[in-house]
Scaffold this motif. Structure first.
Motif, PDB file in Angstrom:
ATOM      1  N   MET A 172      -8.693   4.429  -1.218  1.00 53.14           N
ATOM      2  CA  MET A 172      -8.307   5.694  -1.271  1.00 53.14           C
ATOM      3  C   MET A 172      -9.334   6.818  -1.729  1.00 53.14           C
ATOM      4  N   ARG A 218       0.886   4.306  -2.823  1.00 55.95           N
ATOM      5  CA  ARG A 218       0.695   5.507  -2.410  1.00 55.95           C
ATOM      6  C   ARG A 218       1.787   6.563  -2.662  1.00 55.95           C
ATOM      7  N   THR A 247      -5.265   5.328   4.603  1.00 55.05           N
ATOM      8  CA  THR A 247      -3.966   4.351   4.192  1.00 55.05           C
ATOM      9  C   THR A 247      -4.190   3.106   4.871  1.00 55.05           C
ATOM     10  N   TRP A 248      -4.431   3.186   6.162  1.00 56.83           N
ATOM     11  CA  TRP A 248      -4.458   1.823   6.984  1.00 56.83           C
ATOM     12  C   TRP A 248      -6.069   1.108   6.540  1.00 56.83           C
ATOM     13  N   VAL A 265      -6.178  -0.605  -3.565  1.00 52.61           N
ATOM     14  CA  VAL A 265      -5.683   0.762  -2.918  1.00 52.61           C
ATOM     15  C   VAL A 265      -6.485   1.915  -3.484  1.00 52.61           C
ATOM     16  N   VAL A 277       0.792  -1.274  -0.001  1.00 47.00           N
ATOM     17  CA  VAL A 277      -0.025  -0.038  -0.038  1.00 47.00           C
ATOM     18  C   VAL A 277       0.954   1.240  -0.122  1.00 47.00           C
ATOM     19  N   ILE A 278       1.858   1.345   0.751  1.00 47.38           N
ATOM     20  CA  ILE A 278       2.648   2.359   0.878  1.00 47.38           C
ATOM     21  C   ILE A 278       3.529   2.898  -0.411  1.00 47.38           C
ATOM     22  N   MET A 313       2.217   7.619   7.555  1.00 47.00           N
ATOM     23  CA  MET A 313       1.439   7.221   6.570  1.00 47.00           C
ATOM     24  C   MET A 313       0.186   6.113   6.937  1.00 47.00           C
ATOM     25  N   LEU A 314       0.605   5.295   7.750  1.00 45.47           N
ATOM     26  CA  LEU A 314      -0.123   4.081   8.136  1.00 45.47           C
ATOM     27  C   LEU A 314      -1.251   4.891   9.156  1.00 45.47           C
ATOM     28  N   ALA A 343      -6.993   0.924   3.510  1.00 40.85           N
ATOM     29  CA  ALA A 343      -6.283   0.184   2.197  1.00 40.85           C
ATOM     30  C   ALA A 343      -5.539  -1.117   2.806  1.00 40.85           C
ATOM     31  N   ASP A 398      -2.633   7.214   8.942  1.00 37.44           N
ATOM     32  CA  ASP A 398      -3.799   7.888   8.090  1.00 37.44           C
ATOM     33  C   ASP A 398      -4.872   6.907   8.117  1.00 37.44           C
TER      34      ASP A 398
END
Length: 222
Positions: free
Chosen positions: A209, A55, A178-179, A205, A51-52, A172-173, A181, A175
């Motif tokens: 988002m 992103r 994001t989490w 993802v 996911v990161i 980021m996680l 996703a 958020d």
């Protein structure tokens, strides 16, 4: 867990992430703060890397996630993703941005363990030693940490950069979208028998988002 071969950094425009096995700890070692099984935690770990990566624009390779692919060191899951490649013509500012992005992708897995299992950075990187080694390799490949008079001084400076990448992954996680996703990808990996291809991860993802963004923009009625 992730690992990068040195030659992959030189051979292709986006360095591919290759598998390293994640040793499965005894069940007794799992913290009581989570009710997730080891396999579910592993799915969240790999999902966080993916996911990161999506992103930040690095993406995920076609093969995606495989929780069951065997390797030389035993059981564990893998994610085949991508990292940004450093070029000699890149400015120092651009290299720093790419380095922190790469570190966030690499350390997203341990950061997900931290979020789920209550580990601090030191504990997470000690347990996820493959990701920790890969992150330090990225710092060295970037050549942004100048040579010091002794190895200990250089390691201390690398640790400072490592912490910056860790904090970016954690932020980021943290958020919500994001989490969400990460959780969606992890659940889908489990539901699909341990495998999820890259294009499916990418689409999932982006859908999560987008849905979160649209929901945030929808006016609420009084």
């Amino acid at each position: 867990m992730l690992a990068v071969r040195q030659d992959s950094l030189l051979a292709i425009s986006s360095a591919r992430i290759h598998p390293v096995r994640l040793p499965q700890p005894p069940v007794a070692e799992l913290p009581t703060m989570t009710t997730l099984t080891f396999r579910e935690i592993l799915a969240h770990h790999e999902a966080a890397h993916a996911v990161i990566g999506v992103r930040l624009g690095a993406g995920v390779d076609e093969e995606g996630i495989d929780l069951d692919q065997a390797g030389p060191s035993g059981a564990g899951g893998i994610i085949r993703g991508k990292l940004f490649k450093f070029h000699p013509v890149d400015t120092k500012t651009k290299k720093w941005r790419m380095l922190l992005d790469n570190l966030a992708i690499i350390l997203a897995g341990p950061a997900a363990n931290s979020k789920l299992q209550g580990w601090d950075m030191a504990e997470a990187l000690k347990r996820q030693y493959g990701d920790a080694g890969m992150a330090r390799n990225q710092i060295q490949v970037s050549k942004l940490v100048e040579a010091k008079s002794d190895d200990e001084a250089k390691i201390r400076e690398e640790d400072v950069v490592m912490e910056q990448g860790w904090l970016k992954a954690v932020r980021m996680l943290d958020d919500e979208a994001t989490w969400s996703a990460v959780e969606a990808v992890a659940k889908s990996v489990i539901a699909s028998g341990g495998k999820l291809p890259g294009p499916t991860i990418d689409a999932m993802v982006r859908k999560v988002m987008l849905g979160k963004a649209e929901k945030a923009q929808t006016p609420t009625s009084n």
